[in-house]
Design a protein around this motif. Structure first.
Motif, PDB file in Angstrom:
ATOM      1  N   ALA A 144      50.992  12.625  12.400  1.00  0.00           N
ATOM      2  CA  ALA A 144      51.090  11.328  11.545  1.00  0.00           C
ATOM      3  C   ALA A 144      50.122  11.267  10.544  1.00  0.00           C
ATOM      4  CB  ALA A 144      50.900   9.772  12.630  1.00  0.00           C
ATOM      5  N   ALA A 145      49.016  11.695  10.508  1.00  0.00           N
ATOM      6  CA  ALA A 145      47.972  11.671   9.647  1.00  0.00           C
ATOM      7  C   ALA A 145      48.321  12.538   8.351  1.00  0.00           C
ATOM      8  CB  ALA A 145      46.642  12.057  10.226  1.00  0.00           C
ATOM      9  N   ALA A 146      48.877  13.751   8.894  1.00  0.00           N
ATOM     10  CA  ALA A 146      49.505  14.835   7.962  1.00  0.00           C
ATOM     11  C   ALA A 146      50.803  14.055   7.187  1.00  0.00           C
ATOM     12  CB  ALA A 146      49.682  16.212   8.789  1.00  0.00           C
ATOM     13  N   ALA A 147      51.412  13.635   7.802  1.00  0.00           N
ATOM     14  CA  ALA A 147      52.820  13.065   7.084  1.00  0.00           C
ATOM     15  C   ALA A 147      52.179  12.089   6.184  1.00  0.00           C
ATOM     16  CB  ALA A 147      53.570  12.356   8.087  1.00  0.00           C
ATOM     17  N   PRO A 152      52.938  10.707  -0.703  1.00  0.00           N
ATOM     18  CA  PRO A 152      52.747  10.480  -1.917  1.00  0.00           C
ATOM     19  C   PRO A 152      53.343  11.782  -2.902  1.00  0.00           C
ATOM     20  CG  PRO A 152      50.987   9.679  -0.748  1.00  0.00           C
ATOM     21  CD  PRO A 152      51.372  10.486   0.002  1.00  0.00           C
ATOM     22  N   LEU A 153      53.088  12.925  -2.284  1.00  0.00           N
ATOM     23  CA  LEU A 153      53.865  14.025  -3.003  1.00  0.00           C
ATOM     24  C   LEU A 153      55.225  14.375  -2.734  1.00  0.00           C
ATOM     25  CD1 LEU A 153      50.846  16.481  -1.839  1.00  0.00           C
ATOM     26  CD2 LEU A 153      51.068  15.288  -3.798  1.00  0.00           C
ATOM     27  N   LEU A 154      55.836  13.637  -1.869  1.00  0.00           N
ATOM     28  CA  LEU A 154      57.127  14.035  -1.503  1.00  0.00           C
ATOM     29  C   LEU A 154      58.120  12.734  -1.684  1.00  0.00           C
ATOM     30  CD1 LEU A 154      56.623  15.515   1.996  1.00  0.00           C
ATOM     31  CD2 LEU A 154      56.986  16.788  -0.148  1.00  0.00           C
ATOM     32  N   VAL A 155      57.670  11.387  -1.836  1.00  0.00           N
ATOM     33  CA  VAL A 155      58.470  10.455  -1.850  1.00  0.00           C
ATOM     34  C   VAL A 155      58.445   9.806  -3.283  1.00  0.00           C
ATOM     35  CG1 VAL A 155      58.933   8.076  -1.158  1.00  0.00           C
ATOM     36  CG2 VAL A 155      58.159   9.792   0.567  1.00  0.00           C
ATOM     37  N   TYR A 166      53.430  -2.365  -4.282  1.00  0.00           N
ATOM     38  CA  TYR A 166      52.187  -1.600  -4.732  1.00  0.00           C
ATOM     39  C   TYR A 166      51.110  -1.139  -3.499  1.00  0.00           C
ATOM     40  CZ  TYR A 166      52.977  -1.975  -9.758  1.00  0.00           C
ATOM     41  OH  TYR A 166      53.541  -1.820 -10.779  1.00  0.00           O
ATOM     42  N   PHE A 167      50.996  -1.926  -2.474  1.00  0.00           N
ATOM     43  CA  PHE A 167      50.230  -1.561  -1.349  1.00  0.00           C
ATOM     44  C   PHE A 167      50.696  -0.430  -0.693  1.00  0.00           C
ATOM     45  CE2 PHE A 167      53.553  -3.634   0.849  1.00  0.00           C
ATOM     46  CZ  PHE A 167      53.502  -3.158   2.381  1.00  0.00           C
ATOM     47  N   LEU A 168      51.861   0.141  -0.752  1.00  0.00           N
ATOM     48  CA  LEU A 168      52.096   1.277  -0.112  1.00  0.00           C
ATOM     49  C   LEU A 168      51.638   2.565  -0.755  1.00  0.00           C
ATOM     50  CD1 LEU A 168      55.941   0.460   0.524  1.00  0.00           C
ATOM     51  CD2 LEU A 168      54.074   0.619   2.239  1.00  0.00           C
ATOM     52  N   GLY A 169      51.654   2.544  -2.087  1.00  0.00           N
ATOM     53  CA  GLY A 169      51.085   3.661  -2.886  1.00  0.00           C
ATOM     54  C   GLY A 169      52.105   4.850  -3.038  1.00  0.00           C
ATOM     55  N   LEU A 170      53.492   4.366  -2.927  1.00  0.00           N
ATOM     56  CA  LEU A 170      54.361   5.450  -3.000  1.00  0.00           C
ATOM     57  C   LEU A 170      55.391   5.340  -4.385  1.00  0.00           C
ATOM     58  CD1 LEU A 170      55.932   5.281   0.598  1.00  0.00           C
ATOM     59  CD2 LEU A 170      54.391   7.012  -0.438  1.00  0.00           C
ATOM     60  N   GLY A 171      54.752   4.273  -5.140  1.00  0.00           N
ATOM     61  CA  GLY A 171      55.620   4.431  -6.704  1.00  0.00           C
ATOM     62  C   GLY A 171      55.000   5.395  -7.492  1.00  0.00           C
ATOM     63  N   ALA A 172      55.685   5.519  -8.645  1.00  0.00           N
ATOM     64  CA  ALA A 172      55.369   6.530  -9.564  1.00  0.00           C
ATOM     65  C   ALA A 172      54.093   5.914 -10.518  1.00  0.00           C
ATOM     66  CB  ALA A 172      56.748   6.874 -10.293  1.00  0.00           C
ATOM     67  N   VAL A 181      43.431   1.001  -3.268  1.00  0.00           N
ATOM     68  CA  VAL A 181      43.454   2.094  -1.900  1.00  0.00           C
ATOM     69  C   VAL A 181      44.751   1.664  -1.296  1.00  0.00           C
ATOM     70  CG1 VAL A 181      42.106   2.853  -0.118  1.00  0.00           C
ATOM     71  CG2 VAL A 181      40.942   1.872  -2.155  1.00  0.00           C
ATOM     72  N   PRO A 182      45.761   2.279  -1.577  1.00  0.00           N
ATOM     73  CA  PRO A 182      47.197   2.102  -0.738  1.00  0.00           C
ATOM     74  C   PRO A 182      47.206   2.810   0.410  1.00  0.00           C
ATOM     75  CG  PRO A 182      47.434   3.495  -2.546  1.00  0.00           C
ATOM     76  CD  PRO A 182      45.832   3.014  -2.702  1.00  0.00           C
ATOM     77  N   LEU A 183      48.064   2.169   1.348  1.00  0.00           N
ATOM     78  CA  LEU A 183      48.187   2.783   2.603  1.00  0.00           C
ATOM     79  C   LEU A 183      48.370   4.368   2.631  1.00  0.00           C
ATOM     80  CD1 LEU A 183      50.171  -0.018   4.546  1.00  0.00           C
ATOM     81  CD2 LEU A 183      47.845   0.739   4.752  1.00  0.00           C
ATOM     82  N   PHE A 184      49.284   4.986   1.808  1.00  0.00           N
ATOM     83  CA  PHE A 184      49.705   6.184   1.619  1.00  0.00           C
ATOM     84  C   PHE A 184      48.793   6.673   0.432  1.00  0.00           C
ATOM     85  CE2 PHE A 184      53.161   4.493   3.505  1.00  0.00           C
ATOM     86  CZ  PHE A 184      53.574   5.229   4.595  1.00  0.00           C
ATOM     87  N   PRO A 185      47.823   7.626   0.376  1.00  0.00           N
ATOM     88  CA  PRO A 185      47.763   8.496   1.559  1.00  0.00           C
ATOM     89  C   PRO A 185      46.401   7.953   2.271  1.00  0.00           C
ATOM     90  CG  PRO A 185      46.586   9.549  -0.301  1.00  0.00           C
ATOM     91  CD  PRO A 185      47.116   8.145  -0.723  1.00  0.00           C
ATOM     92  N   TRP A 186      45.815   6.518   2.005  1.00  0.00           N
ATOM     93  CA  TRP A 186      44.489   6.404   2.650  1.00  0.00           C
ATOM     94  C   TRP A 186      44.688   6.265   4.200  1.00  0.00           C
ATOM     95  CZ3 TRP A 186      40.680   8.048  -0.066  1.00  0.00           C
ATOM     96  CH2 TRP A 186      40.912   8.020  -1.477  1.00  0.00           C
ATOM     97  N   PHE A 187      45.603   5.614   4.631  1.00  0.00           N
ATOM     98  CA  PHE A 187      45.917   5.364   6.198  1.00  0.00           C
ATOM     99  C   PHE A 187      45.693   6.790   6.858  1.00  0.00           C
ATOM    100  CE2 PHE A 187      48.520   4.508   9.963  1.00  0.00           C
ATOM    101  CZ  PHE A 187      47.483   3.782  10.539  1.00  0.00           C
ATOM    102  N   GLY A 188      45.977   7.760   6.335  1.00  0.00           N
ATOM    103  CA  GLY A 188      45.802   9.051   6.946  1.00  0.00           C
ATOM    104  C   GLY A 188      44.297   9.396   7.180  1.00  0.00           C
TER     105      GLY A 188
END
Length: 331
Positions: A144-147, A152-155, A166-172, A181-188
């Motif tokens: 799960a950490a690796a995913a 952010p590199l894939l989505v 914005y809190f997800l961190g998956l936008g462009a 410090v969004p959840l992706f990738p920092w939750f990893g």
């Protein structure tokens, strides 16, 4: 029925490892050093804000990653033998309340770049999302950490650029804020800490490092700061900024503050209006040097008089005109 038989020690009785507090204190020291660098640049005591350079960004990311990894380790040490609901909720309330204070304080101080999802916000949310992983198999948590690191590199979905997401961190795009410090990738990093917390402490507790106890004054101060890291986090930046702001009122700003940004802006405007990039870069340096020589480099907020403004424009035009003429002269 026998009632005085020995019982297993509750989870709360698990021995605290001072070395973990010492590592957290080291991260606090690194964070305070970074914030000092940022404050010096913000009040223009340094020629530029070195905290905003690529090296500064990498340092900030390393510090944040260390803190979030320690959050995962701490979740294991607190709840690894079973969820302790009351301490967990109290901790969540403290961190969530502190996050709201940071949002309010930065909204008042920096309304155009206030912190809406900084490191404390991320810690609060990650502390909830991480709880199930305390009891899942370690390989599942590692995957799960690796995913989450890879996401952010894939989505890249346009819908994720909505401000509410914005809190997800998956936008462009990246929102304008002083701490993001969004959840992706920092939750990893939190999940990585959970993996380390489940694998490491049994070995650490039996090692010399794990058996370390602070005996010197420095060691005791470090472990005390590590145990009270939230208070240190909330207090240190207002104190630092207040002291440095007081210092700049005595010394004045660095006369070269903003020079690099001025030259970059000059080149951007020059090329946008049809100038040749190499000439624009040389003209930017020529103009800034001329403005400095005549005390017309005004990055400290002093207003220009009409005569000074005309002189500054003449220096700029003269630099570029001379360079352009030299480049077109026959050789």
């Amino acid at each position: 029925m026998q009632t005085d038989a020995p019982r297993p020690a509750p989870a709360a009785a698990q021995r605290r490892l001072p070395i973990i507090d010492a590592v957290r204190a080291a991260a606090l020291l690194a964070m305070a050093s970074y914030h000092t660098l940022w404050d010096l640049g913000y009040v223009r005591l340094t020629a530029e804000n070195y905290a905003l350079t690529p090296a500064g960004h990498r340092a900030a990311e390393a510090i944040a990653g260390t803190f979030l990894t320690l959050v995962g380790v701490g979740l294991v040490l607190m709840n690894g033998r079973g969820l302790r609901l009351r301490p967990t909720l109290m901790r969540l309330a403290r961190i969530g309340g502190a996050a709201l204070l940071v949002t309010l304080g930065t909204w008042l101080a920096f309304p155009d770049a206030y912190v809406f999802f900084g490191i404390l916000h991320c810690i609060a949310v990650a502390s909830v999302l991480g709880l199930p992983f305390l009891f899942l198999p370690v390989p599942v948590t590692a995957l799960a950490a690796a995913a989450i690191f890879a996401a952010p590199l894939l989505v890249h979905a346009p819908v994720l650029d909505a401000p509410i997401l914005y809190f997800l961190g998956l936008g462009a795009g990246t929102p304008r804020t002083n701490d993001y410090v969004p959840l992706f990738p920092w939750f990893g990093f939190v999940l990585t800490g959970i993996v380390l917390g489940r694998l490491g402490p049994p070995l650490l507790a039996q090692s010399r490092v794990g058996a370390w106890t602070p005996r010197s004054a420095l060691g005791r101060v470090a472990t005390f700061a590590g145990r009270h890291s939230l208070v240190v986090y909330l207090v240190h930046q207002p104190v630092l900024l207040g002291l440095i702001t007081g210092l700049v009122t005595l010394t004045g700003p660095n006369p070269l503050a903003g020079l690099r940004a001025f030259r970059a802006d000059y080149v951007r405007i020059c090329t946008r209006t049809g100038g040749e990039p190499p000439l624009c870069r040389i003209a930017a340096r020529c103009t800034s040097d001329a403005l400095l020589k005549e005390d017309l480099f005004r990055e400290d907020g002093r207003p220009f008089s009409p005569q000074e403004r005309l002189r500054a424009q003449a220096l700029s035009q003269g630099c570029y005109g001379a360079l352009e003429a030299a480049s077109q002269a026959p050789r």
